[in-house]
Design a protein around this motif. Sequence first.
Motif, PDB file in Angstrom:
ATOM      1  N   SER A   1      37.784  34.084  40.506  1.00 14.43           N
ATOM      2  CA  SER A   1      37.655  34.643  39.149  1.00 14.43           C
ATOM      3  C   SER A   1      36.246  35.112  38.834  1.00 14.43           C
ATOM      4  O   SER A   1      36.046  36.159  38.211  1.00 14.43           O
ATOM      5  N   ASP A   2      35.242  34.355  39.274  1.00 19.91           N
ATOM      6  CA  ASP A   2      33.869  34.740  38.969  1.00 19.91           C
ATOM      7  C   ASP A   2      33.484  36.060  39.605  1.00 19.91           C
ATOM      8  O   ASP A   2      32.599  36.764  39.110  1.00 19.91           O
TER       9      ASP A   2
ATOM     10  N   VAL B   1      35.501  38.616  39.730  1.00 17.38           N
ATOM     11  CA  VAL B   1      36.031  39.623  38.798  1.00 17.38           C
ATOM     12  C   VAL B   1      35.069  39.816  37.631  1.00 17.38           C
ATOM     13  O   VAL B   1      34.742  40.945  37.252  1.00 17.38           O
ATOM     14  N   TYR B   2      34.591  38.701  37.081  1.00 13.48           N
ATOM     15  CA  TYR B   2      33.640  38.797  35.970  1.00 13.48           C
ATOM     16  C   TYR B   2      32.357  39.496  36.416  1.00 13.48           C
ATOM     17  O   TYR B   2      31.778  40.306  35.680  1.00 13.48           O
TER      18      TYR B   2
ATOM     19  N   ASP C   1      43.220  38.176  43.516  1.00 11.31           N
ATOM     20  CA  ASP C   1      44.592  37.846  43.122  1.00 11.31           C
ATOM     21  C   ASP C   1      45.164  38.976  42.266  1.00 11.31           C
ATOM     22  O   ASP C   1      45.141  38.898  41.033  1.00 11.31           O
TER      23      ASP C   1
ATOM     24  N   CYS D   1      43.728  43.198  38.990  1.00 13.37           N
ATOM     25  CA  CYS D   1      43.104  41.913  39.338  1.00 13.37           C
ATOM     26  C   CYS D   1      43.336  40.910  38.217  1.00 13.37           C
ATOM     27  O   CYS D   1      43.337  41.260  37.040  1.00 13.37           O
ATOM     28  N   THR D   2      43.508  39.665  38.614  1.00  8.89           N
ATOM     29  CA  THR D   2      43.733  38.602  37.643  1.00  8.89           C
ATOM     30  C   THR D   2      42.686  37.503  37.817  1.00  8.89           C
ATOM     31  O   THR D   2      41.999  37.432  38.841  1.00  8.89           O
ATOM     32  N   VAL D   3      42.579  36.644  36.823  1.00 10.72           N
ATOM     33  CA  VAL D   3      41.702  35.474  36.857  1.00 10.72           C
ATOM     34  C   VAL D   3      42.516  34.261  36.415  1.00 10.72           C
ATOM     35  O   VAL D   3      43.691  34.379  36.068  1.00 10.72           O
ATOM     36  N   MET D   4      41.865  33.108  36.466  1.00 10.45           N
ATOM     37  CA  MET D   4      42.505  31.867  36.014  1.00 10.45           C
ATOM     38  C   MET D   4      43.804  31.590  36.766  1.00 10.45           C
ATOM     39  O   MET D   4      44.839  31.290  36.192  1.00 10.45           O
TER      40      MET D   4
ATOM     41  N   GLU E   1      45.769  35.505  33.886  1.00  8.34           N
ATOM     42  CA  GLU E   1      45.200  36.499  32.970  1.00  8.34           C
ATOM     43  C   GLU E   1      44.820  37.760  33.742  1.00  8.34           C
ATOM     44  O   GLU E   1      44.075  37.709  34.716  1.00  8.34           O
TER      45      GLU E   1
ATOM     46  N   ARG F   1      43.035  41.543  34.180  1.00  5.73           N
ATOM     47  CA  ARG F   1      41.813  42.200  33.732  1.00  5.73           C
ATOM     48  C   ARG F   1      41.910  43.696  34.031  1.00  5.73           C
ATOM     49  O   ARG F   1      42.708  44.137  34.855  1.00  5.73           O
TER      50      ARG F   1
END
Length: 583
Positions: free
Chosen positions: A398-399, A401-402, A437, A471-474, A478, A480
């Motif tokens: 996830s990081d 993606v951010y 992901d 792309c997703t996170v968490m 979630e 993005r």
Amino acid sequence: MASQVSSSGARLGCSGGSQSTAMQILRTPAPSRLRSGSGVACRAGEREVTLLDYGAGNVRSVRNAIKRCGYTIKDVESAADIASAERLVFPGVGAFGQAMEILKQRGYTQALRDYIQADRQFLGVCLGMQLLFEGSEESGGCEGLGLIPGMVSHFDTGMGLPVPHIGWNDLIQKRHSTLLSRVGDRRVYFVHSYHATPTPENADWVLATSEYGGEFVAAVQKGNVSATQFHPEKSGATGLDILSCFLDPEAAAASGVPPAAANGRPRGLAKRVIACLDVRANDNGDLVVTKGDQYDVRETGSTGEVRNLGKPVELAGRYFEEGADEVTFLNITGFRDFPLGDLPMLEVLRQASEGVFVPLTVGGGIREFTDGTGKHYSALQVAAEYFRSGADKVSIGSDAVYAVEAYLAAGGKKDGSTAIEQISRVYGAQAVVISIDPKRVYVASPDNTTHHTVKTPKPGPNGEQYCWWQCTVMGGREGRDVDAVQLAKAVEDLGAGEILLNCIDNDGVGQGFDCELVGAVADAVTIPVIASSGAGTPQHFTEVFQKTKAAAALAAGIFHRREVPITAVKEHLNATGIPARTA
């Protein structure tokens, strides 16, 4: 990435823009002494190996491999320790220029030259081999120890091959040597972006070469001085044999019988088959390997307990014995508040590295954080603890993606603050894996989105013929506004060395990898891509390698449940002409 990776795939430098932080991590003193526990019994009294470890990367595996061969370890703490060594092993890690700087600062340079020129028993590994040459184009160009004629240069990414060169490749032995007497036709493990080229001037040194867009030096030897570009400590049983031959050449000469050749098998860099272990704490607080459909890892029914498919260390050991080319641990619940406090996962790495001599990757919580007392830890510090515990690579999800969202918002400018940049600069691009992901999003036309689309033979619910991958996170919960191709290209620029490409739509389905997704991402970058999610049969592995440029393929549940043996996958690949390591 090409300009940032080093001789072992790395580039040392500033951590978050701070040169001193990176150098401080590299100068962290190694343990003064490790003693052999289990393993091969000593033939006559205590046997000792002197290890030159200046604190960068995963040297724990080298220690464990030496101990497995029945030797104790003494760390170099002064130039005098080099001079008095009976056997000296130098597992070089980091960038060429920084490594030479540290050797000079510690007063080791002349001691190393004197030791090697005296023809004493020496083994260099990876960068430890490259430093023997006259110099490298890395770090803007710098001098080496000057013992072997020639310069170290970067692999040519224009040839279409992924760089870093990661994986199991064949050796082309130029002459007989006790060091490689037990290798036979088996492959060894490489991970590097820079290489030395065989020339008439260094022909008397070159022991073996390998092929990757051309011939490069894989091993050198003259007298008692040996060095390898590959990593014996990560080359499984083959690597342990090589280390044993170095440590006791007389015994090797008397008993070394090379394994039988694998007649007719495809040669060259093997496609890697990776076993993945999703690790989390169950409701009793015990770490277990789990797997679920669409990221749901709890059993159905009244109990709702976390699905338990085994213990992490035991499963990792099983996969090593069954021939997995790498083992990946993904901690899917830990590190939420205090990553460095997750001692059980660190202990899993330590224990696994004692008996698993192939590369280990760990993911989960590789990020900066502040603990309950207000003390701040950088992502680099978190990663450093993993490397010290036995990891060869860390995986960021996830990081990443951010980080890419901020990178894109800044117009594609890098500021050195991301975890990707920090870790890559100190430990190398090859040590940073980005776990993506994504999930499919269908559109009627490419004009309906700004994202990278493909025309798909799998139409959407309303007959849409195009899709992109969000792309997703968490843990996939979630989405993005970043697509998988966009993310892959950005993380490559930020310094990542490999991509682990999952697919939420295919996870746990067992109907095969999403070859459209893998193809789109692998075509967009020059770093290796690992296909993940959807494997159900050996044919699925063959399919993704035939249809895409994937360098590796990963599976979890089918291996855990013994539905598909790793050996069956390897045999099917070789039978269809796709190189795979089988011994």
